[in-house]
Design an enzyme around this catalytic site. Structure first.
Site, PDB file in Angstrom:
ATOM      1  N   CYS A   1       0.863  -1.181   0.000  1.00 17.19           N
ATOM      2  CA  CYS A   1       0.000   0.000   0.000  1.00 17.19           C
ATOM      3  C   CYS A   1       0.902   1.234   0.000  1.00 17.19           C
ATOM      4  O   CYS A   1       2.126   1.138   0.142  1.00 17.19           O
ATOM      5  CB  CYS A   1      -0.871  -0.001   1.251  1.00 17.19           C
ATOM      6  SG  CYS A   1       0.144   0.070   2.755  1.00 17.19           S
TER       7      CYS A   1
ATOM      8  N   GLU B   1       0.221   0.093  16.443  1.00 15.58           N
ATOM      9  CA  GLU B   1      -0.622   1.210  16.000  1.00 15.58           C
ATOM     10  C   GLU B   1      -1.596   1.624  17.099  1.00 15.58           C
ATOM     11  O   GLU B   1      -1.813   2.820  17.341  1.00 15.58           O
ATOM     12  CB  GLU B   1      -1.400   0.820  14.729  1.00 15.58           C
ATOM     13  CG  GLU B   1      -2.246   1.978  14.216  1.00 15.58           C
ATOM     14  CD  GLU B   1      -3.181   1.587  13.088  1.00 15.58           C
ATOM     15  OE1 GLU B   1      -2.794   0.767  12.226  1.00 15.58           O
ATOM     16  OE2 GLU B   1      -4.313   2.111  13.072  1.00 15.58           O
TER      17      GLU B   1
HETATM   18  S1  SF4 Z   1      -2.875   2.555   7.271  1.00 18.59           S
HETATM   19 FE1  SF4 Z   1      -1.422   0.838   7.129  1.00 18.59          FE
HETATM   20  S2  SF4 Z   1      -2.305  -0.544   5.595  1.00 18.59           S
HETATM   21 FE2  SF4 Z   1      -3.338   1.441   5.381  1.00 18.59          FE
HETATM   22  S3  SF4 Z   1      -2.226   2.593   3.794  1.00 18.59           S
HETATM   23 FE3  SF4 Z   1      -1.321   3.133   5.774  1.00 18.59          FE
HETATM   24  S4  SF4 Z   1       0.364   1.675   6.093  1.00 18.59           S
HETATM   25 FE4  SF4 Z   1      -0.952   0.848   4.484  1.00 18.59          FE
END
Ligand code: SF4
Length: 358
Positions: free
Chosen positions: A45, A159
């Site tokens: 991503c 996170e």
């Molecule tokens: S929140 Fe995590 S999974 Fe989503 S775009 Fe950002 S790094 Fe990628």
């Protein structure tokens, strides 16, 4: 009320994993036509790409070693490659020599970590995904409005620790739909929910539904916290899973979105689903009687690992590969500000480092 410390195990990834299969997969006949349905989007991503390139650029610019707090992204292959280039991964900033460069991972950090790095005189480069930063800002704003935040996510995940750390006195972590039935808050009229970015969309909505039964005045966040990449990969694997005898998800054990892809595949029709880090973890017995194999990868997985799985499957007779695409992705994030220029003051190219977008 403070952030709850409910212990949901977060899988730890071994420094190196053991090889599982030493022989190539065998091409054993099945009753029908062998094929692969390859989900798209899959793999990297925008936030992961940015974080990995940030470490690469930091190594180019400052030389080795560059320290990285926690795994830059949750993928053992990526971490191993960056280690070989000169990155040193640490658990906490107090392991970093004073004055050195340290990169904060894509999962984000709490203000306490930022302050600890500053106290040591570290030169911090923040590779937190902007979509995680968005959730941090929401937490700060709701706490300032004296709202109580029900943070749906896995306690112990980096996170969640980072987001909860923005307003620890205003956050309660909700690990699961079941937990929504039992949590208590001081003032049910001032509650809002936020979430980790990499959860199952369906399970999160079920958690919210159950929270709303308990707290009818529950406020929604201004926009989705589960990010576009997580959602897109889940939509794609749902479409693949309904026709798949077996789904293989490439991704590491501590990658939340990869683990969710296995669960989503099983919930949406796959007869079996497994997660692998590498192609040699695909087991012969998984293919017994299998006509259609679905393949996807988590958001922290380089495409080369998927191609190696396809190669292994090809050796087992799964040479007919059809891509099933449910969305296009072209989002890119700019690098952390310290890395937007090279050492000569020239603008740094935003390269994908040869990684193929799916
Ligand atoms: S929140 Fe995590 S999974 Fe989503 S775009 Fe950002 S790094 Fe990628």
């Amino acid at each position: 009320m403070t952030a709850t410390a409910i212990s949901l195990p977060v899988p730890q990834v071994p420094a190196r994993r053991a090889q599982v299969r030493t022989e190539p997969l065998q091409d054993i006949p099945v009753s029908g036509h062998k094929r692969v349905l390859l989900a798209a989007p899959r793999g990297y991503c925008a936030g992961v790409d940015r974080a990995v390139v940030a470490v690469e650029k930091a190594l180019e610019r400052y030389g080795s070693p560059v320290y990285v707090r926690k795994q830059i992204v949750h993928n053992i292959h990526v971490v191993t490659e960056l280690e070989a280039m000169g990155a040193i991964f640490v658990e906490e900033v107090d392991e970093v020599p004073e004055g050195a460069h340290v990169v904060f991972s894509a999962h984000g950090v709490s203000p306490a970590v930022v302050n600890a790095a500053a106290d040591r005189g570290l030169q911090a480069i923040d590779a937190t995904c902007p979509l995680v930063t968005k959730v941090h800002r929401e937490a700060v704003r709701f706490a300032r409005d004296d709202r109580h935040i029900l943070l749906i996510g896995h306690a112990g995940h980096e996170e969640v620790e980072g987001t909860a750390g923005e307003a620890p006195d205003h956050v309660t972590i909700v690990n699961s739909p079941e937990e929504a039935d039992t949590i208590e808050v001081a003032d049910p009229s001032r509650v809002v929910w936020l979430s980790q970015t990499t959860l199952s969309v369906d399970e999160t909505m079920e958690t919210v539904r159950r929270l709303r039964v308990r707290f009818p005045e529950l406020q929604d966040p201004p926009s989705d916290d589960i990010c576009y990449a997580t959602q897109n990969r889940q939509v794609a694997i749902k479409k693949v899973a309904k026709d798949a005898d077996l789904v293989i998800v490439v991704g590491s054990a501590n990658s939340s979105n990869s683990v969710r892809l296995v669960e989503v595949a099983l919930e949406h029709g796959a007869k079996a689903a497994y997660r692998v880090d590498y192609a040699d973890e695909v087991r012969q017995e998984w293919l017994d009687g299998v006509e259609t194999v679905g393949v996807t990868s988590g958001a922290s997985v380089p495409e080369v690992l998927v191609q190696e799985v396809l190669e292994a499957l090809s050796g087992a007779g799964y040479r007919d590969v059809e891509q099933v695409r449910t969305a296009e992705e072209d989002l890119m994030f700019s690098l952390p500000k310290e890395l937007r220029q090279d050492i000569n003051g020239q603008k740094t190219e935003r390269a994908l480092g040869g990684r193929i977008r799916s």
